[in-house]
Design an enzyme around this catalytic site. Structure first.
Site, PDB file in Angstrom:
ATOM      1  N   TYR A  15       0.820  -1.215   0.000  1.00 20.73           N
ATOM      2  CA  TYR A  15       0.000   0.000   0.000  1.00 20.73           C
ATOM      3  C   TYR A  15       0.854   1.265   0.000  1.00 20.73           C
ATOM      4  O   TYR A  15       0.637   2.187   0.773  1.00 20.73           O
ATOM      5  CB  TYR A  15      -0.942   0.011   1.219  1.00 20.73           C
ATOM      6  N   TYR A 143     -12.168  -6.444   6.748  1.00 21.33           N
ATOM      7  CA  TYR A 143     -10.990  -6.659   5.903  1.00 21.33           C
ATOM      8  C   TYR A 143     -10.679  -8.151   5.900  1.00 21.33           C
ATOM      9  O   TYR A 143     -10.592  -8.776   6.960  1.00 21.33           O
ATOM     10  CB  TYR A 143      -9.773  -5.881   6.412  1.00 21.33           C
ATOM     11  N   ASP A 248     -13.189 -15.098  10.233  1.00 26.05           N
ATOM     12  CA  ASP A 248     -11.822 -14.754   9.847  1.00 26.05           C
ATOM     13  C   ASP A 248     -11.094 -14.281  11.105  1.00 26.05           C
ATOM     14  O   ASP A 248     -11.251 -13.151  11.541  1.00 26.05           O
ATOM     15  CB  ASP A 248     -11.859 -13.655   8.777  1.00 26.05           C
ATOM     16  N   LYS A 277      -1.461 -14.783  10.314  1.00 22.57           N
ATOM     17  CA  LYS A 277      -0.645 -13.796  11.038  1.00 22.57           C
ATOM     18  C   LYS A 277       0.218 -14.378  12.178  1.00 22.57           C
ATOM     19  O   LYS A 277       1.339 -14.763  11.929  1.00 22.57           O
ATOM     20  CB  LYS A 277      -1.527 -12.651  11.500  1.00 22.57           C
TER      21      LYS A 277
HETATM   22  C1  LIG Z   1      -4.123  -9.626   7.457  1.00 26.68           C
HETATM   23  C2  LIG Z   1      -5.474 -10.193   7.316  1.00 26.68           C
HETATM   24  C3  LIG Z   1      -5.819 -10.981   6.208  1.00 26.68           C
HETATM   25  C4  LIG Z   1      -4.860 -11.269   5.070  1.00 26.68           C
HETATM   26  O1  LIG Z   1      -3.747 -11.986   5.480  1.00 26.68           O
HETATM   27  P1  LIG Z   1      -2.426 -11.978   4.556  1.00 26.68           P
HETATM   28  O2  LIG Z   1      -1.497 -12.920   5.241  1.00 26.68           O
HETATM   29  O3  LIG Z   1      -1.953 -10.559   4.561  1.00 26.68           O
HETATM   30  O4  LIG Z   1      -2.823 -12.432   3.209  1.00 26.68           O
HETATM   31  C5  LIG Z   1      -7.104 -11.487   6.148  1.00 26.68           C
HETATM   32  N1  LIG Z   1      -7.999 -11.241   7.120  1.00 26.68           N
HETATM   33  C6  LIG Z   1      -7.699 -10.497   8.204  1.00 26.68           C
HETATM   34  C7  LIG Z   1      -8.725 -10.289   9.267  1.00 26.68           C
HETATM   35  C8  LIG Z   1      -6.435  -9.935   8.336  1.00 26.68           C
HETATM   36  O5  LIG Z   1      -6.144  -9.166   9.384  1.00 26.68           O
END
Ligand SMILES: *Cc1c(COP(=O)(O)O)cnc(C)c1O
Length: 427
Positions: A15, A143, A248, A277
Site C-alpha cells: 500500500y 478486511y 476470519d 498472522k
Molecule cells: C491480514 C489479514 C488478512 C490477510 O492476510 P495476509 O497474510 O496478509 O494475506 C485477512 N484477514 C484479516 C482479518 C487480516 O487481518
C-alpha cells in the site's frame, strides 16, 4: 545507487506509492521486542510486524525448531506425503481451537486461507444440492485480504471496490454491528444491527453460501470492537437460512483479544475458521483454514469427492515447525496473564488521550490499543516522530494503534503508549 535508492526505484511495498514512496528504513536485526535499524536506532515494535510477532523476535524456541527442521527436511510435497511437524501442529491447533473445528487445511497466507474458506463453503453447498449458493454476505468495515474473492468481501468503500468494479464478485453487505464491545446489549434488532443481517438473508439467503466476518475485532477496516451477542444471534440467523458461518480470525487468533480466539468471547462455533498472522509467531508466512466435520464430510460425500485446492507449498515443514513451536510457547506459557496486564496498562496509559483535541475515542481490548482521531492521520508524518521516540508505529486512517508483542515489558509498553499519546497530540 545506494541500497535504499535501489529499493525506492525497484521494490514495491505494501500500500505504498511507487512514485512517492516516502521514508523507508533499513532494518538490519531484530531482538526481543526491538527492530534495529542500519543507523543504529533501536525501535520498540508496537505493531508486532502486523499482529504476528506475539513472542517478540528471534525467540530461541522458534529459531531452534526451524533450524533443526531446516537441517532435516526443509520441504516435501503434501500430496501423498505427510510429516511429524504437520501432525504435531495439527494436534496443538485442535487442543486450542473451539470444539467442533476439526479439519485443518494448511495454506500459504491469510488471504489464501480466506480463499480456501470461501471455496469450501461453495463446494459444501454444492455437495448438498444447493448449487445456487455462490455468493457471500459480509459486514461493512471488514478486511479479509487482498486476493480477489477475499477483496470482494472487504469493505466496499475502503476495499476499493470502485476501482475493481467489473472484475470483483458482487457480494451482499450488511451494517457494521453498532453496539461496541463492553457496551450494554439491546434486544431491539433495529438498534443492535441484526435487522440488517436478517433483511439480507431474507431477501438473498437462498443464493448465499456463507456469512464471512471478523469476530469481535474489525482490524484493518477500522480497529473497531463489537458485541459478542451479535455473533450468537448471527449464528441462529445463518442456521435458519442454510448459510454457513465463516470466522476470519487471522488477526484475532492466538490470544490477541485476551482469549485464545475471538470466538471464545461468544457461545457459538463457526463452521469454518481462518487463521494466519501470529500462527508462526511472526517467523514466516503460513495460515490454516479449519472446518467442521459437517463441512468436510459434506464435501467428501459428493462429486467430485475431493476439495479442489492444493498449494505447492501446502504444509511446509519449516512453517509447521515454527508454528508448532509458537503454539507450544502459548500452551506452556502465561500469555493470558501477560495480555491481561498489557490490557490494563494500555487502558490506564492511553486514557489521558481522551482529553486531547481531535481525539474521537480511545479503546483497548486484550493487547490491542487504539486512539481514534476525528481526522485522517498521515503515517508518513508519524514515522519520524515515533522513530525519534524509539517506537515503531504505523497509524492508518484515523487510528493511532498498537498491538505489541505479548512479551513486552511494562517499561517498553509505557514507551509505546507514550508515543501514541504524543502522536495524538501533534498529528
Ligand atoms: C491480514 C489479514 C488478512 C490477510 O492476510 P495476509 O497474510 O496478509 O494475506 C485477512 N484477514 C484479516 C482479518 C487480516 O487481518
Amino acid at each position: 545507487m545506494t541500497p535504499l535508492e535501489f529499493d525506492a526505484h525497484h521494490l514495491w511495498h505494501p500500500y505504498t506509492s511507487v512514485t512517492e514512496p516516502g521514508p523507508t528504513h533499513m532494518a538490519v536485526r531484530t531482538e526481543g521486542v526491538r527492530i534495529h535499524l542500519e543507523d543504529g536506532t533501536a525501535m520498540i515494535d508496537g505493531m508486532s510486524s502486523w499482529w504476528s510477532a506475539i513472542h517478540g523476535y528471534n525467540h530461541p524456541a522458534i529459531i531452534g525448531a526451524v533450524k533443526a527442521q531446516l537441517d532435516q527436511m526443509p520441504h516435501v510435497m503434501f500430496g501423498g506425503l505427510t510429516h511429524q511437524p504437520a501432525v504435531d501442529l495439527g494436534q496443538r491447533l485442535l487442543a486450542m481451537l473451539p470444539e467442533g473445528l476439526t479439519r485443518i487445511f494448511y495454506c500459504d497466507s491469510g488471504s489464501v486461507a480466506v480463499e480456501v474458506a470461501m471455496k469450501m463453503a461453495v463446494q459444501y453447498q454444492h455437495s448438498i444440492g444447493q448449487t445456487r449458493r455462490s455468493r457471500f454476505a459480509s459486514i461493512r468495515s471488514g478486511y479479509h485480504g487482498d486476493t480477489w474473492k477475499a477483496m470482494s468481501v472487504c469493505d466496499p468503500v475502503t476495499g476499493m471496490h470502485h476501482i475493481f468494479k467489473g472484475a470483483l464478485s458482487v457480494q451482499h453487505f450488511v451494517d457494521t454491528p453498532p453496539i461496541a464491545f463492553g457496551q450494554e446489549w439491546v434486544e431491539d434488532p433495529a438498534a443492535n444491527g441484526l435487522a440488517s443481517l436478517a433483511a439480507c438473508l431474507e431477501a438473498h439467503g437462498d443464493e448465499i453460501a456463507a456469512l464471512i466476518l471478523e469476530p469481535i475485532v474489525q482490524g484493518a477496516g477500522g480497529m473497531y470492537f463489537y458485541h459478542p451477542e451479535y455473533l450468537n444471534a448471527a449464528r441462529a440467523l445463518c442456521d435458519a437460512h442454510g448459510v454457513l458461518l465463516i470466522f476470519d480470525e487471522i488477526a484475532t487468533g492466538f490470544g490477541r483479544t485476551g482469549k485464545a480466539f475471538a470466538t471464545d468471547h461468544t457461545e457459538i462455533t463457526p463452521d469454518i475458521i481462518c487463521l494466519g498472522k501470529a500462527i508462526t509467531g511472526g517467523t514466516m508466512s503460513f495460515a490454516a483454514t479449519v472446518a467442521s466435520d459437517k463441512v468436510a464430510e459434506g464435501i467428501g460425500g459428493a462429486e467430485p469427492g475431493v476439495f479442489m485446492h492444493g498449494p505447492t507449498f501446502m504444509g511446509n515443514p519449516l512453517a509447521c515447525a515454527a508454528a508448532g513451536a509458537s503454539l507450544a510457547l502459548l500452551q506452556e506459557g502465561d500469555w493470558q496473564a501477560r495480555v491481561a496486564r498489557i490490557e490494563a496498562q494500555m487502558a490506564a496509559e492511553l486514557a489521558p488521550a481522551r482529553k486531547l483535541p481531535g481525539v474521537a475515542d480511545v479503546r483497548v481490548l486484550g493487547a490491542i490499543g487504539v486512539i481514534e482521531m476525528d481526522h485522517v492521520v498521515s503515517a508518513a508524518q508519524a514515522h519520524p516522530i515515533s522513530k525519534e521516540l524509539g517506537v515503531w508505529l504505523r497509524p492508518f486512517g484515523r487510528n493511532i494503534y498498537a498491538m505489541p508483542p505479548f512479551v513486552t515489558e511494562p517499561e517498553d509498553l509505557s514507551r509505546i503508549t507514550g508515543a501514541m499519546v504524543h502522536l495524538a497530540g501533534v498529528l
